[in-house]
Design a protein around this motif. Structure first.
Motif, PDB file in Angstrom:
ATOM      1  N   GLY A 213       0.821  -1.186   0.000  1.00  0.00           N
ATOM      2  CA  GLY A 213       0.000   0.000   0.000  1.00  0.00           C
ATOM      3  C   GLY A 213       0.861   1.244   0.000  1.00  0.00           C
ATOM      4  N   PRO A 214       0.276   2.379  -0.300  1.00  0.00           N
ATOM      5  CA  PRO A 214       1.029   3.626  -0.407  1.00  0.00           C
ATOM      6  C   PRO A 214       1.552   4.171   0.917  1.00  0.00           C
ATOM      7  CG  PRO A 214      -1.278   3.993  -0.926  1.00  0.00           C
ATOM      8  CD  PRO A 214      -1.095   2.520  -0.716  1.00  0.00           C
ATOM      9  N   GLY A 215       0.994   3.819   2.022  1.00  0.00           N
ATOM     10  CA  GLY A 215       1.502   4.306   3.305  1.00  0.00           C
ATOM     11  C   GLY A 215       0.779   5.544   3.802  1.00  0.00           C
ATOM     12  N   SER A 216       1.047   5.891   5.043  1.00  0.00           N
ATOM     13  CA  SER A 216       0.321   6.990   5.692  1.00  0.00           C
ATOM     14  C   SER A 216       0.729   8.365   5.194  1.00  0.00           C
ATOM     15  CB  SER A 216       0.515   6.908   7.201  1.00  0.00           C
ATOM     16  OG  SER A 216       1.893   7.059   7.506  1.00  0.00           O
ATOM     17  N   ALA A 217       1.911   8.506   4.607  1.00  0.00           N
ATOM     18  CA  ALA A 217       2.373   9.812   4.121  1.00  0.00           C
ATOM     19  C   ALA A 217       1.764  10.170   2.772  1.00  0.00           C
ATOM     20  CB  ALA A 217       3.891   9.837   4.016  1.00  0.00           C
ATOM     21  N   ALA A 218       1.163   9.203   2.102  1.00  0.00           N
ATOM     22  CA  ALA A 218       0.604   9.442   0.770  1.00  0.00           C
ATOM     23  C   ALA A 218      -0.652  10.297   0.856  1.00  0.00           C
ATOM     24  CB  ALA A 218       0.293   8.125   0.092  1.00  0.00           C
ATOM     25  N   VAL A 219      -0.736  11.291  -0.027  1.00  0.00           N
ATOM     26  CA  VAL A 219      -1.953  12.100  -0.121  1.00  0.00           C
ATOM     27  C   VAL A 219      -2.787  11.663  -1.319  1.00  0.00           C
ATOM     28  CG1 VAL A 219      -1.064  14.090   1.121  1.00  0.00           C
ATOM     29  CG2 VAL A 219      -0.714  13.940  -1.329  1.00  0.00           C
ATOM     30  N   ALA A 220      -2.166  10.923  -2.268  1.00  0.00           N
ATOM     31  CA  ALA A 220      -2.886  10.382  -3.419  1.00  0.00           C
ATOM     32  C   ALA A 220      -2.052   9.263  -4.025  1.00  0.00           C
ATOM     33  CB  ALA A 220      -3.129  11.464  -4.472  1.00  0.00           C
ATOM     34  N   SER A 221      -2.727   8.296  -4.634  1.00  0.00           N
ATOM     35  CA  SER A 221      -2.022   7.239  -5.357  1.00  0.00           C
ATOM     36  C   SER A 221      -2.948   6.683  -6.429  1.00  0.00           C
ATOM     37  CB  SER A 221      -1.573   6.125  -4.410  1.00  0.00           C
ATOM     38  OG  SER A 221      -2.687   5.431  -3.891  1.00  0.00           O
ATOM     39  N   THR A 222      -2.342   6.185  -7.510  1.00  0.00           N
ATOM     40  CA  THR A 222      -3.082   5.579  -8.599  1.00  0.00           C
ATOM     41  C   THR A 222      -2.133   4.699  -9.400  1.00  0.00           C
ATOM     42  OG1 THR A 222      -4.567   5.978 -10.465  1.00  0.00           O
ATOM     43  CG2 THR A 222      -2.723   7.487 -10.222  1.00  0.00           C
ATOM     44  N   SER A 223      -2.707   3.831 -10.216  1.00  0.00           N
ATOM     45  CA  SER A 223      -1.861   3.037 -11.102  1.00  0.00           C
ATOM     46  C   SER A 223      -1.448   3.906 -12.287  1.00  0.00           C
ATOM     47  CB  SER A 223      -2.621   1.793 -11.581  1.00  0.00           C
ATOM     48  OG  SER A 223      -3.798   2.183 -12.245  1.00  0.00           O
ATOM     49  N   ALA A 224      -0.405   3.456 -12.993  1.00  0.00           N
ATOM     50  CA  ALA A 224       0.058   4.218 -14.154  1.00  0.00           C
ATOM     51  C   ALA A 224      -0.204   3.393 -15.402  1.00  0.00           C
ATOM     52  CB  ALA A 224       1.544   4.521 -14.016  1.00  0.00           C
ATOM     53  N   PRO A 225      -1.076   3.821 -16.286  1.00  0.00           N
ATOM     54  CA  PRO A 225      -1.771   5.109 -16.346  1.00  0.00           C
ATOM     55  C   PRO A 225      -2.957   5.157 -15.383  1.00  0.00           C
ATOM     56  CG  PRO A 225      -2.493   3.752 -18.162  1.00  0.00           C
ATOM     57  CD  PRO A 225      -1.441   2.960 -17.422  1.00  0.00           C
ATOM     58  N   GLY A 226      -3.325   6.372 -15.011  1.00  0.00           N
ATOM     59  CA  GLY A 226      -4.460   6.528 -14.124  1.00  0.00           C
ATOM     60  C   GLY A 226      -4.704   7.973 -13.752  1.00  0.00           C
ATOM     61  N   THR A 227      -5.834   8.167 -13.070  1.00  0.00           N
ATOM     62  CA  THR A 227      -6.242   9.493 -12.608  1.00  0.00           C
ATOM     63  C   THR A 227      -6.812   9.351 -11.213  1.00  0.00           C
ATOM     64  OG1 THR A 227      -6.762  10.181 -14.861  1.00  0.00           O
ATOM     65  CG2 THR A 227      -7.748  11.465 -13.103  1.00  0.00           C
ATOM     66  N   THR A 228      -6.496  10.307 -10.354  1.00  0.00           N
ATOM     67  CA  THR A 228      -7.045  10.331  -9.000  1.00  0.00           C
ATOM     68  C   THR A 228      -7.187  11.778  -8.548  1.00  0.00           C
ATOM     69  OG1 THR A 228      -6.808   9.451  -6.757  1.00  0.00           O
ATOM     70  CG2 THR A 228      -4.798  10.204  -7.851  1.00  0.00           C
ATOM     71  N   THR A 229      -7.949  11.986  -7.494  1.00  0.00           N
ATOM     72  CA  THR A 229      -8.105  13.330  -6.926  1.00  0.00           C
ATOM     73  C   THR A 229      -7.647  13.314  -5.474  1.00  0.00           C
ATOM     74  OG1 THR A 229     -10.390  12.909  -6.258  1.00  0.00           O
ATOM     75  CG2 THR A 229     -10.040  13.926  -8.420  1.00  0.00           C
ATOM     76  N   ALA A 230      -7.229  14.487  -5.001  1.00  0.00           N
ATOM     77  CA  ALA A 230      -6.808  14.635  -3.612  1.00  0.00           C
ATOM     78  C   ALA A 230      -6.948  16.081  -3.192  1.00  0.00           C
ATOM     79  CB  ALA A 230      -5.356  14.194  -3.450  1.00  0.00           C
ATOM     80  N   VAL A 231      -7.240  16.284  -1.932  1.00  0.00           N
ATOM     81  CA  VAL A 231      -7.272  17.632  -1.363  1.00  0.00           C
ATOM     82  C   VAL A 231      -5.852  17.922  -0.888  1.00  0.00           C
ATOM     83  CG1 VAL A 231      -8.223  19.109   0.432  1.00  0.00           C
ATOM     84  CG2 VAL A 231      -9.690  17.423  -0.706  1.00  0.00           C
TER      85      VAL A 231
ATOM     86  N   GLY B  73       5.579   9.914 -20.490  1.00  0.00           N
ATOM     87  CA  GLY B  73       4.618  10.950 -20.859  1.00  0.00           C
ATOM     88  C   GLY B  73       4.610  12.091 -19.861  1.00  0.00           C
ATOM     89  N   THR B  74       3.623  12.946 -19.985  1.00  0.00           N
ATOM     90  CA  THR B  74       3.501  14.125 -19.125  1.00  0.00           C
ATOM     91  C   THR B  74       2.575  13.842 -17.951  1.00  0.00           C
ATOM     92  OG1 THR B  74       3.804  15.550 -21.037  1.00  0.00           O
ATOM     93  CG2 THR B  74       2.870  16.556 -19.079  1.00  0.00           C
ATOM     94  N   VAL B  75       3.069  14.114 -16.754  1.00  0.00           N
ATOM     95  CA  VAL B  75       2.257  14.022 -15.544  1.00  0.00           C
ATOM     96  C   VAL B  75       1.573  15.371 -15.367  1.00  0.00           C
ATOM     97  CG1 VAL B  75       2.289  13.674 -13.059  1.00  0.00           C
ATOM     98  CG2 VAL B  75       3.867  12.395 -14.507  1.00  0.00           C
ATOM     99  N   GLU B  76       0.274  15.343 -15.092  1.00  0.00           N
ATOM    100  CA  GLU B  76      -0.462  16.603 -14.918  1.00  0.00           C
ATOM    101  C   GLU B  76      -1.139  16.649 -13.566  1.00  0.00           C
ATOM    102  OE1 GLU B  76      -3.227  16.933 -18.124  1.00  0.00           O
ATOM    103  OE2 GLU B  76      -1.669  17.440 -19.581  1.00  0.00           O
ATOM    104  N   LEU B  77      -1.011  17.783 -12.893  1.00  0.00           N
ATOM    105  CA  LEU B  77      -1.724  18.049 -11.652  1.00  0.00           C
ATOM    106  C   LEU B  77      -2.572  19.285 -11.901  1.00  0.00           C
ATOM    107  CD1 LEU B  77      -2.078  17.107  -8.712  1.00  0.00           C
ATOM    108  CD2 LEU B  77      -0.350  18.802  -8.085  1.00  0.00           C
ATOM    109  N   THR B  78      -3.871  19.085 -11.944  1.00  0.00           N
ATOM    110  CA  THR B  78      -4.804  20.166 -12.268  1.00  0.00           C
ATOM    111  C   THR B  78      -5.450  20.671 -10.989  1.00  0.00           C
ATOM    112  OG1 THR B  78      -5.227  19.091 -14.380  1.00  0.00           O
ATOM    113  CG2 THR B  78      -6.765  20.818 -13.717  1.00  0.00           C
ATOM    114  N   GLY B  79      -5.392  21.984 -10.797  1.00  0.00           N
ATOM    115  CA  GLY B  79      -5.906  22.600  -9.586  1.00  0.00           C
ATOM    116  C   GLY B  79      -7.397  22.825  -9.611  1.00  0.00           C
ATOM    117  N   PRO B  80      -7.938  23.320  -8.512  1.00  0.00           N
ATOM    118  CA  PRO B  80      -9.372  23.574  -8.411  1.00  0.00           C
ATOM    119  C   PRO B  80      -9.859  24.626  -9.405  1.00  0.00           C
ATOM    120  CG  PRO B  80      -8.250  24.138  -6.341  1.00  0.00           C
ATOM    121  CD  PRO B  80      -7.225  23.646  -7.296  1.00  0.00           C
TER     122      PRO B  80
END
Length: 160
Positions: free
Chosen positions: A1-19, A42-49
């Motif tokens: 598992g990603p662990g307690s420090a993770a704020v988001a995780s997903t498989s590659a390729p994939g999409t997830t959301t996090a606050v 490829g390009t990793v994208e982090l899209t804001g609110p």
């Protein structure tokens, strides 16, 4: 598992959301430990609110960790300014069974300024110590000279 420090995780390729809170966030690619040439071509994208995509910054650090049969490699970082819900979109990795994990990390500029602040503080303390020692020695010399002058003045004929 990603662990307690993770704020988001997903498989590659994939999409997830996090606050996310403001600050620097590190993106790790997690692959089987025997995979040494894995990457995210490829390009990793982090899209804001607000719909704006934050640029992925190449990580100035070399972060690698292994545990069990997995190895995590630091591949990028993001500087989040506004708090809110962000969407992380990850391209396909060069290996099967790859996962990405986003963790909040220390800001490198804060780290470097903290180091330089500490080192600078030590040098200032040393410099002030040298100045203080010089002033103490000068004060002792002055006191000895003045005490000698007072004794000579008291012993001189016609004093008192």
């Amino acid at each position: 598992g990603p662990g307690s420090a993770a704020v988001a995780s997903t498989s590659a390729p994939g999409t997830t959301t996090a606050v996310l809170e403001p600050g620097y966030h590190h993106l790790y690619l997690v692959v089987p430990s025997d995979e040494h040439d894995a990457g995210l071509p490829g390009t990793v994208e982090l899209t804001g609110p607000d719909g704006e995509t934050l640029p992925a910054e190449p990580s100035p650090l070399d972060g690698t960790a292994s545990m069990g049969g997995s190895r995590a490699v630091l591949v990028a970082g993001f500087r989040v300014v506004e708090p809110g819900e962000y969407t992380l979109t990850v391209p396909e990795a060069t290996t099967q069974d790859a996962q990405v994990v986003l963790v909040r990390g220390p800001d490198l500029t804060q780290f470097v300024s903290g180091i330089f602040g500490t080192v600078g503080g030590v040098f200032v303390a040393i410099a002030l110590g040298v100045v203080g020692l010089g002033l103490t020695i000068g004060g002792v010399i002055w006191w000895v000279v003045r005490a000698g002058a007072r004794r000579r003045a008291a012993a001189a004929p016609g004093s008192a």
